[in-house]
Design an enzyme around this catalytic site. Structure first.
Site, PDB file in Angstrom:
ATOM      1  N   ASP A  64       4.139 -22.728  16.804  1.00  0.00           N
ATOM      2  CA  ASP A  64       5.073 -21.930  16.013  1.00  0.00           C
ATOM      3  C   ASP A  64       6.196 -22.789  15.421  1.00  0.00           C
ATOM      4  OD1 ASP A  64       5.851 -19.322  15.096  1.00  0.00           O
ATOM      5  OD2 ASP A  64       7.538 -19.415  16.497  1.00  0.00           O
TER       6      ASP A  64
ATOM      7  N   LYS B 268      12.978 -21.016  23.271  1.00  0.00           N
ATOM      8  CA  LYS B 268      13.644 -19.723  23.133  1.00  0.00           C
ATOM      9  C   LYS B 268      14.514 -19.475  24.348  1.00  0.00           C
ATOM     10  CE  LYS B 268      10.487 -17.588  19.987  1.00  0.00           C
ATOM     11  NZ  LYS B 268      11.461 -17.498  18.910  1.00  0.00           N
TER      12      LYS B 268
ATOM     13  N   HIS C  88       7.863 -26.878  11.341  1.00  0.00           N
ATOM     14  CA  HIS C  88       9.268 -27.207  11.062  1.00  0.00           C
ATOM     15  C   HIS C  88       9.683 -28.565  11.637  1.00  0.00           C
ATOM     16  CE1 HIS C  88       9.328 -23.115   9.854  1.00  0.00           C
ATOM     17  NE2 HIS C  88       9.374 -22.601  11.064  1.00  0.00           N
TER      18      HIS C  88
ATOM     19  N   ARG D 232       0.820  -1.221   0.000  1.00  0.00           N
ATOM     20  CA  ARG D 232       0.000   0.000   0.000  1.00  0.00           C
ATOM     21  C   ARG D 232       0.846   1.259   0.000  1.00  0.00           C
ATOM     22  NH1 ARG D 232      -3.222  -1.537   5.267  1.00  0.00           N
ATOM     23  NH2 ARG D 232      -1.031  -1.917   5.719  1.00  0.00           N
TER      24      ARG D 232
END
Ligand code: NAP
Length: 492
Positions: A244, A340, A249, A60
């Site tokens: 996630d 993480k 994966h 945009r």
């Protein structure tokens, strides 16, 4: 001990792909800037991009073609500094770019886009935008007659957040494109080592006879990140490590490790075999799963410093014991963990073989087993840990040594392994879906993950805390300890 030395026979043979028009929706976004445009540039640098390729950015933001070219030059300077050392290729690359302002939620601008596309070349649409726009774009490409029967559409995770939403997404895309036109990217499948896993298994006589419950004790799949959720807390807190990382994966890594040899190396044969693995997965037992949230440490905040909900139960770490209930894998657990703020950034598959049936050397009782370590990052390569005689006099002492095939060592210091996106975008242009997920695979993976998401949501238990910079919660260590096994250390 080196498995192979620098090998001049391993020179990459790059054949230019067929001419194409590639439209990147979301060309001003993070993924396009950091990954897609640099990947395309590198393909041009390697001579794989035809000189008449066209890349059309869409977003945009008001920009002329020239200002988009400036924008891309800056992105390359930041993420692909090699570009500045190759001014001729850079010039050709920028000349291949075009830009169009389109708000994909409306109907303006599509006719202009249609006019920019050539009728006689491959047409690919890369949807580098939020998933809520996938259906909008697919529908409008169709409505405005821009999607031809030969064109391809590329989408990337998150591909749904549960089975119902994945089905809805498949239906939206399927209403406008045939399955043969839909490319669901999982960039892990574009990694050299992941493809090498198939080469190792199916192009050598050595491993496949051993690749079963008779000879393999267990498999570990680790995807550890050293960074936390900072900056992505809003998105991440709605997702969590299971959705996630595991559903996509890690599931793909599991499938490639566990699948039967396909009769042919082509898209549907490979994907049929992966699908069979997902269907053979035992439902997860909650007591064989671990979820964790990192606490602060090393000057970094805790999980809760980055998310809005102070009572969030979203996991930043997950460990699972997974069983593939089929003839080949009966009784062989696959342990998966991802998280993480762990000690190091490491992704690897470790195939741990059984010990020899009879120990003629006393030390064998304490020696480790043979392990095949397939490392995806940081340094891609494959290592086979072997037991040998320790050199020198003094009797028969045993030692564990790696037979190492680091790609950088084997192929030369200047070996520049292609980034996953380079490989995958070129596969889209070539029309090769082998390394892309099929719609049924996506749905089956959600079907397997959903019950655990629901069980965790219903449970009053909270994720276990773990120290940043460590190897995850104690419970994850216990998951293996109670089976008499232990995780490989997380180290880069
Ligand atoms: P981003 O930085 O927010 O970029 C989104 C892009 O979409 C921008 O170019 C934006 O440009 C454009 N856009 C938004 N609304 C639009 C509209 N109505 N019409 C036309 N263009 C519109 O997002 P991103 O990080 O690049 O991620 C893109 C997609 O890839 C997401 O689905 C993400 O989950 C996925 N992904 C990203 C990464 C990554 O490393 N970033 C990794 C894996 C997957 P304007 O605002 O100018 O329109």
């Amino acid at each position: 001990m080196r498995l192979i030395g620098k090998n001049s026979a391993m020179v990459s043979r790059v054949i230019p792909v067929t001419p194409f028009d590639l439209v990147i929706f979301g060309a001003t976004g993070d993924l396009a800037r950091r990954k897609l445009l640099p990947a395309l540039f590198r393909r041009m640098l390697d001579g794989q991009m035809p000189t008449n390729a066209k890349i059309i950015g869409v977003a945009r933001r008001q920009m002329s073609r020239e200002s988009f070219q400036d924008f891309v030059r800056e992105a390359l300077a930041e993420f692909e500094p090699e570009a500045l050392a190759a001014p001729k290729v850079l010039k050709a690359f920028l000349a291949a770019l075009d830009y169009l302002v389109v708000d994909v939620m409306g109907d303006a601008g599509w006719a202009d886009l249609g006019q920019k596309l050539r009728p006689d070349v491959v047409r690919a649409f890369y949807l580098s935008v939020g998933p809520s726009l996938f259906g909008e774009i697919a529908t409008r490409l169709n409505r405005h007659g821009i999607a031809t029967p030969q064109s391809r559409i590329v989408v990337e995770k998150p591909l749904g957040h549960d089975l119902a939403s994945a089905k809805a997404l498949n239906a939206q895309l399927g209403a406008c494109f045939d399955e043969q036109q839909i490319y669901r990217i999982d960039h892990y499948l574009g990694k050299e080592t992941v493809q090498n896993l198939m080469a190792i298994r199916f192009a050598n006589a050595l491993f496949e006879p051993l690749w079963n419950s008779q000879h393999i004790d267990h498999v570990q799949i680790t995807v550890a990140e050293s960074i936390g959720v900072e900056g992505r807390g809003g998105y991440y807190d709605k997702s969590g490590a299971l959705r996630d990382m595991v559903q996509n994966h890690m599931m793909q890594l599991l499938c490639l490790t566990a699948m039967e040899p396909p009769a042919k190396f082509n898209a549907d044969f490979v994907r049929d075999e992966k699908l069979k693995v997902i269907r053979a997965l035992e439902p997860l037992r909650v007591e064989e799963t671990v979820r964790g949230q990192y606490r602060g440490g090393g000057g970094e905040g805790s999980y809760f410093d980055h998310v809005e909900n102070p009572a969030s139960k979203t996991e930043s770490f997950v460990a699972l014991k997974v069983e593939v209930e089929n003839w080949r894998w009966a009784g062989v657990p696959f342990y998966l963990r991802t998280g993480k703020r762990l000690r190091a950034r490491v992704s690897e598959i470790v195939v741990v073989f059984k010990k020899p049936p009879h120990a003629i050397f006393p030390e064998m009782a304490t020696q480790g087993s043979n392990e095949l370590v397939i490392r995806l990052q940081p340094d891609e390569g494959i290592t086979l840990n072997m037991t040998i005689k320790e050199p020198g006099p003094g009797g028969m002492r045993l030692a564990q040594v790696p037979l190492d095939m680091s790609f950088a060592e084997a192929l030369g210091e200047d070996f520049h392994g292609p980034d996953a996106y380079e490989r995958l975008i070129m596969d889209v242009i070539r029309g090769d879906q082998t390394l892309f997920m099929r719609g049924d695979e996506l749905e089956e993976a959600w079907r397997w993950v959903d019950p655990l998401v629901a069980a965790w949501a219903e449970s009053s238990a909270r994720p276990a805390g773990y120290d940043a910079g460590g190897s995850g919660p104690e419970d994850a260590l216990a998951l293996l300890h109670r089976d008499g096994r232990k995780w490989r250390e997380i180290e880069s």
